[in-house]
Motif scaffolding. Structure first.
Motif, PDB file in Angstrom:
ATOM      1  N   ILE A 132       0.838  -1.198   0.000  1.00 17.75           N
ATOM      2  CA  ILE A 132       0.000   0.000   0.000  1.00 17.75           C
ATOM      3  C   ILE A 132       0.875   1.251   0.000  1.00 17.75           C
ATOM      4  CG2 ILE A 132      -1.673   1.337   1.336  1.00 17.75           C
ATOM      5  CD1 ILE A 132      -2.937  -1.016  -0.010  1.00 17.75           C
ATOM      6  N   PHE A 133       1.887   1.276   0.881  1.00 16.28           N
ATOM      7  CA  PHE A 133       2.783   2.432   0.946  1.00 16.28           C
ATOM      8  C   PHE A 133       3.492   2.653  -0.389  1.00 16.28           C
ATOM      9  CE2 PHE A 133       2.800   1.669   5.645  1.00 16.28           C
ATOM     10  CZ  PHE A 133       2.325   2.915   6.012  1.00 16.28           C
ATOM     11  N   SER A 134       4.017   1.571  -0.957  1.00 18.38           N
ATOM     12  CA  SER A 134       4.798   1.689  -2.183  1.00 18.38           C
ATOM     13  C   SER A 134       3.935   2.130  -3.362  1.00 18.38           C
ATOM     14  CB  SER A 134       5.474   0.348  -2.497  1.00 18.38           C
ATOM     15  OG  SER A 134       6.172   0.396  -3.725  1.00 18.38           O
ATOM     16  N   VAL A 135       2.798   1.472  -3.552  1.00 18.59           N
ATOM     17  CA  VAL A 135       1.943   1.786  -4.704  1.00 18.59           C
ATOM     18  C   VAL A 135       1.413   3.205  -4.609  1.00 18.59           C
ATOM     19  CG1 VAL A 135      -0.212   1.204  -5.855  1.00 18.59           C
ATOM     20  CG2 VAL A 135       1.348  -0.617  -5.159  1.00 18.59           C
ATOM     21  N   VAL A 136       0.947   3.611  -3.439  1.00 18.55           N
ATOM     22  CA  VAL A 136       0.415   4.971  -3.280  1.00 18.55           C
ATOM     23  C   VAL A 136       1.504   6.004  -3.556  1.00 18.55           C
ATOM     24  CG1 VAL A 136      -0.501   6.631  -1.615  1.00 18.55           C
ATOM     25  CG2 VAL A 136      -1.440   4.329  -1.713  1.00 18.55           C
ATOM     26  N   ALA A 137       2.707   5.777  -3.019  1.00 20.67           N
ATOM     27  CA  ALA A 137       3.796   6.738  -3.194  1.00 20.67           C
ATOM     28  C   ALA A 137       4.178   6.897  -4.664  1.00 20.67           C
ATOM     29  CB  ALA A 137       5.003   6.305  -2.369  1.00 20.67           C
ATOM     30  N   HIS A 138       4.304   5.788  -5.384  1.00 19.75           N
ATOM     31  CA  HIS A 138       4.782   5.865  -6.762  1.00 19.75           C
ATOM     32  C   HIS A 138       3.655   6.122  -7.756  1.00 19.75           C
ATOM     33  CE1 HIS A 138       8.769   4.781  -5.472  1.00 19.75           C
ATOM     34  NE2 HIS A 138       8.300   3.726  -4.837  1.00 19.75           N
TER      35      HIS A 138
END
Length: 281
Positions: free
Chosen positions: A204-210
Motif C-alpha cells: 500500500i505504501f509503495s503503490v500509493v507513493a509511486h
C-alpha cells in the motif's frame, strides 16, 4: 418481541464520536469538492457562490473530455506497469535483506543497519541530479527503466520487514533448518507465507507513493507514451483557455479510484501488517 434498547452514550464516548466525525469530514472534504467540481461546467466553477451540488450536471461531458484530451487507459496502464515493477523488485530485494539482518548473525550487521537508517534520511531530491545525468548518458530517458530503477531498493521496505521478522519465533526458523531447508528455502517457504500482512502493508505504501509521484516522472519523461497518471494530468493545461478544472477533476477521480479500491480490499491486511511490525523492537 422485545424492542431493542440502545445503550446511552457517555459524555466521553459522545465526545470521541464527535471528534471522529469531524476528522472524517475534514479528510473527505477534498474528495467531495473533487466530485462536485467534476460535475460542473467551467462557468459554474468560477462563480462567487459555493455549492457542492451542480445546478446542471456535466459529469458525462467532463469525463468525456478526460478520456479525449489524453489517453487515459495508457496513463493507467503505465501506472500499473511502473508501480507493479517497482513493488515486485522492492519486495524481492527487501525480504531477504531484512531476514538476514533479523535472523542471521554476521560481522557487518551493525554497519548495514546504520546504512539503512542513513538511507531513510536521504530524500530522492538529493540524488535526482546525478541519477538523471547517468540515465541521460546511457540514453535511458523516456523509458520504464528510468521510472523504475531508482526505486528498486527501498530502505523503508527493509526496515519495515526487519521489524516484522524480529517478531517471528526463532524456534520456527530453527525447525525449518533442522528439516534440511536452506536459508533461501526458509525465506520462501516459511518467512514469506507468514509475512503477507507486512507485504500487504508495504505494498500500500509503495503503490500509493509511486502512483502519485510527479517529481521524478516530470524529470525523466517527456514522451507521453511513458507518462504516469499524475504526469498525464498536466496535459489538461491549455495555453489559451487556461485549465479545464471540470475535466481535470474528472481525470483526478479516474486515477484516484483504483488506489481507493485497492486500499479498501487490502484494509484488513494493511492494519495487521502495521500492528504486527511494532510487536517486537
Amino acid at each position: 418481541m422485545t424492542a431493542l434498547r440502545l445503550a446511552p452514550l457517555s459524555p466521553g464516548r459522545a465526545l470521541r464520536f464527535c471528534v471522529l466525525v469531524l476528522a472524517a469530514a475534514l479528510f473527505l472534504a477534498p474528495y467531495l469538492f473533487m466530485i462536485s467540481t467534476a460535475g460542473k461546467a467551467q462557468s459554474e466553477i468560477f462563480t462567487s457562490s459555493l455549492a457542492l451540488i451542480p445546478s446542471e450536471p456535466h459529469f458525462l461531458e467532463n469525463f468525456a473530455k478526460a478520456f479525449s484530451r489524453v489517453s487515459m487507459p495508457l496513463l493507467l496502464w503505465n501506472g500499473v506497469i511502473v508501480c507493479g515493477l517497482i513493488l515486485a523488485i522492492q519486495v524481492v530485494i527487501a525480504v531477504p535483506c531484512a531476514y538476514a539482518l533479523a535472523k542471521l548473525k554476521f560481522p557487518a550487521a551493525r554497519l548495514m543497519m546504520a546504512l539503512i537508517m542513513l538511507g531513510l534520511l536521504v530524500p530522492i531530491h538529493a540524488t535526482a541530479l546525478p541519477i538523471y545525468v547517468a540515465f541521460d548518458r546511457m540514453a535511458l530517458l523516456n523509458s520504464y527503466m528510468a521510472l523504475v530503477a531508482p526505486f528498486s531498493i527501498s530502505v523503508f521496505g527493509i526496515f519495515l520487514f526487519l521489524q516484522f521478522f524480529r517478531s517471528l519465533p526463532d524456534d520456527l526458523i530453527h525447525a525449518a533448518r533442522l528439516d534440511g531447508m536452506s536459508e533461501l528455502g526458509v525465506v520462501l517457504r516459511v518467512v514469506v507465507p507468514n509475512a503477507w500482512p507486512a507485504i500487504t502493508a508495504f505494498s500500500i505504501f509503495s503503490v500509493v507513493a509511486h502512483w502519485n509521484d510527479l517529481y521524478w516522472p516530470l524529470i525523466v519523461v517527456s514522451n507521453q507514451a511513458y507518462a504516469t497518471p499524475p504526469l498525464g494530468l498536466l496535459f489538461f493545461r491549455a495555453a489559451e483557455a487556461g485549465d479545464d478544472y471540470g475535466a481535470l477533476m474528472a481525470a483526478t477521480l479516474i486515477i484516484t479510484l483504483p488506489l481507493l479500491a485497492a486500499f479498501l480490499l487490502a484494509q484488513k491486511r494493511f492494519v495487521e501488517g502495521i500492528t504486527m511490525t511494532g510487536l517486537k523492537g
